[in-house]
Design an enzyme around this catalytic site. Structure first.
Site, mmCIF file in Angstrom:
data_model
loop_
_atom_site.group_PDB
_atom_site.id
_atom_site.type_symbol
_atom_site.label_atom_id
_atom_site.label_comp_id
_atom_site.label_asym_id
_atom_site.label_seq_id
_atom_site.Cartn_x
_atom_site.Cartn_y
_atom_site.Cartn_z
ATOM 1 N N SER A 54 11.400 -2.639 5.090
ATOM 2 C CA SER A 54 11.563 -2.962 3.679
ATOM 3 C C SER A 54 13.034 -3.177 3.336
ATOM 4 O O SER A 54 13.857 -2.263 3.476
ATOM 5 C CB SER A 54 11.019 -1.821 2.813
ATOM 6 O OG SER A 54 11.461 -2.017 1.481
ATOM 7 N N HIS A 78 9.336 -6.822 4.760
ATOM 8 C CA HIS A 78 8.675 -6.318 3.546
ATOM 9 C C HIS A 78 9.607 -6.458 2.346
ATOM 10 O O HIS A 78 10.763 -6.036 2.377
ATOM 11 C CB HIS A 78 8.313 -4.846 3.774
ATOM 12 C CG HIS A 78 7.444 -4.229 2.725
ATOM 13 N ND1 HIS A 78 6.079 -4.393 2.691
ATOM 14 C CD2 HIS A 78 7.747 -3.424 1.673
ATOM 15 C CE1 HIS A 78 5.575 -3.709 1.666
ATOM 16 N NE2 HIS A 78 6.573 -3.114 1.031
ATOM 17 N N ASP A 113 9.897 -5.699 -1.677
ATOM 18 C CA ASP A 113 9.349 -4.878 -2.763
ATOM 19 C C ASP A 113 9.790 -5.422 -4.119
ATOM 20 O O ASP A 113 10.966 -5.316 -4.477
ATOM 21 C CB ASP A 113 9.861 -3.436 -2.625
ATOM 22 C CG ASP A 113 9.155 -2.681 -1.518
ATOM 23 O OD1 ASP A 113 7.915 -2.661 -1.511
ATOM 24 O OD2 ASP A 113 9.856 -2.119 -0.649
ATOM 25 N N MET A 144 9.560 -5.028 -8.071
ATOM 26 C CA MET A 144 9.222 -4.021 -9.101
ATOM 27 C C MET A 144 9.657 -4.519 -10.468
ATOM 28 O O MET A 144 10.756 -5.066 -10.609
ATOM 29 C CB MET A 144 9.976 -2.713 -8.812
ATOM 30 C CG MET A 144 9.718 -2.136 -7.439
ATOM 31 S SD MET A 144 10.646 -0.618 -7.227
ATOM 32 C CE MET A 144 10.246 -0.237 -5.508
ATOM 33 N N HIS A 159 5.257 -7.212 -1.577
ATOM 34 C CA HIS A 159 4.532 -6.115 -2.231
ATOM 35 C C HIS A 159 4.861 -6.145 -3.716
ATOM 36 O O HIS A 159 5.966 -5.773 -4.119
ATOM 37 C CB HIS A 159 4.961 -4.790 -1.572
ATOM 38 C CG HIS A 159 4.329 -3.569 -2.161
ATOM 39 N ND1 HIS A 159 4.775 -2.305 -1.854
ATOM 40 C CD2 HIS A 159 3.288 -3.414 -3.013
ATOM 41 C CE1 HIS A 159 4.031 -1.417 -2.501
ATOM 42 N NE2 HIS A 159 3.133 -2.063 -3.212
ATOM 43 N N MET A 195 4.754 -4.747 -7.210
ATOM 44 C CA MET A 195 4.525 -3.567 -8.047
ATOM 45 C C MET A 195 4.803 -4.001 -9.480
ATOM 46 O O MET A 195 5.783 -3.592 -10.107
ATOM 47 C CB MET A 195 5.428 -2.421 -7.585
ATOM 48 C CG MET A 195 4.940 -1.805 -6.276
ATOM 49 S SD MET A 195 6.223 -0.885 -5.416
ATOM 50 C CE MET A 195 7.032 -2.237 -4.560
ATOM 51 N N MET A 214 -0.630 3.461 -0.228
ATOM 52 C CA MET A 214 0.684 4.000 -0.594
ATOM 53 C C MET A 214 0.715 5.470 -0.184
ATOM 54 O O MET A 214 -0.169 6.243 -0.556
ATOM 55 C CB MET A 214 0.931 3.863 -2.101
ATOM 56 C CG MET A 214 1.209 2.445 -2.587
ATOM 57 S SD MET A 214 2.555 1.600 -1.712
ATOM 58 C CE MET A 214 3.952 2.678 -2.059
ATOM 59 N N ASP A 257 2.854 2.617 3.428
ATOM 60 C CA ASP A 257 4.166 2.347 2.835
ATOM 61 C C ASP A 257 4.646 3.591 2.097
ATOM 62 O O ASP A 257 3.986 4.056 1.162
ATOM 63 C CB ASP A 257 4.005 1.169 1.862
ATOM 64 C CG ASP A 257 5.315 0.694 1.254
ATOM 65 O OD1 ASP A 257 6.378 1.197 1.646
ATOM 66 O OD2 ASP A 257 5.253 -0.196 0.388
HETATM 67 C C1 DX5 Z 1 8.112 2.112 -2.564
HETATM 68 C C2 DX5 Z 1 8.157 0.792 -1.844
HETATM 69 C C3 DX5 Z 1 8.407 0.945 -0.404
HETATM 70 C C4 DX5 Z 1 9.769 1.496 -0.063
HETATM 71 C C5 DX5 Z 1 9.579 2.346 1.167
HETATM 72 O O1 DX5 Z 1 7.675 1.935 -3.852
HETATM 73 O O2 DX5 Z 1 6.901 0.121 -1.969
HETATM 74 O O3 DX5 Z 1 8.153 -0.239 0.337
HETATM 75 O O4 DX5 Z 1 10.723 0.505 0.186
HETATM 76 O O5 DX5 Z 1 10.727 3.047 1.374
HETATM 77 P P1 DX5 Z 1 10.866 4.223 2.431
HETATM 78 O O6 DX5 Z 1 10.391 3.698 3.761
HETATM 79 O O7 DX5 Z 1 12.322 4.520 2.386
HETATM 80 O O8 DX5 Z 1 10.000 5.366 1.953
HETATM 81 ZN ZN ZN Z 2 6.494 -1.593 -0.503
#
Ligand code: DX5
Ligand code: ZN
Length: 216
Positions: free
Chosen positions: A8, A33, A35, A37, A66, A68, A137, A175
């Site tokens: 990620s 990956h 993310d 948000m 991903h 969110m 998750m 994840d």
């Molecule tokens: C969290 C994200 C993850 C995050 C994981 O909301 O969806 O993808 O980047 O981070 P680590 O591997 O550091 O827990």
């Molecule tokens: Zn993620």
């Protein structure tokens, strides 16, 4: 069973993102990956299209995006155009999940449904035949570097049984809080795809850590 590591970039150094993408491109990681948000579905804002558009020309590896965000249907076409290969929506953010998944496929992407830690597996039961992957998750979404929720193991095992009982080849992705200490146990429980942010980017040798995650 198929294994994929998807680092990620939430944990990357955005001041030298091109160098971090070059490292991932040369590494054993099969996916990258991303993310996204929105500050509404989760209590954090990360990045969106400009960052994806900067990353896309730097690697041929699949971008595993991903979302969110609330009401992701509004942006499916734009994520396809920005070069997403796998598009994950949070089940909790979709009013008409089946329609959303159809739209992801119509836009030529693999579809993935993410479930928060408190969301039961029954939420994907009726769409399991229509998707390529389920993301469990293993932390509450919103931030990197959180601690893995141990109860997730039973949920992974139950999902693996559900997929096998139905004769499907749906992938299981996890994840949040993935480390070199839990990777082997996660594969043993039935996981195919490990997402890892902090474990990769805070290590002395990120490419070496990716290889260790893949072969754990
Ligand atoms: C969290 C994200 C993850 C995050 C994981 O909301 O969806 O993808 O980047 O981070 P680590 O591997 O550091 O827990
Ligand atoms: Zn993620």
């Amino acid at each position: 069973m198929k294994r994929i590591v998807s680092p990620s970039i939430l944990a990357a150094d955005f001041g030298q993102l091109a160098a971090d993408i070059a490292m991932l491109d040369a590494s054993a990681a099969q996916w990258i990956h991303i993310d996204v948000m929105d500050g509404v579905f989760v209590p954090n804002i990360s990045f969106g299209f400009p960052v994806m558009e900067a990353v896309r020309p730097l690697t041929a590896k699949p971008l595993d995006v991903h979302l969110m965000i609330v009401d992701p249907d509004r942006y499916i076409a734009r994520f396809a155009a920005a070069g997403a290969n796998v598009l994950t929506v949070q089940a909790e953010a979709c009013t008409h999940l089946h329609r959303t998944l159809q739209s992801i496929h119509e836009h030529g992407m693999q579809s993935d449904v993410a479930l928060n830690p408190a969301t039961p597996l029954s939420v994907v039961e009726e769409v399991l035949d229509d998707i390529d992957m389920v993301l469990l998750m293993t932390v509450n979404p919103g931030f990197g570097a959180q601690t893995f929720i141990p109860n997730s193991f039973s949920k992974i095992e139950r999902l693996r049984r559900m997929i096998e009982n139905r004769g499907l080849d749906t992938l299981i992705q996890v994840d949040g809080g993935v480390t070199l200490d839990n990777a082997a146990e996660l594969y043993a429980a039935g996981v195919n795809v490990l997402v890892a942010g902090n474990t990769v980017f805070s290590s002395e040798n990120p490419a070496g850590t990716i290889h260790k995650l893949l072969t754990a």
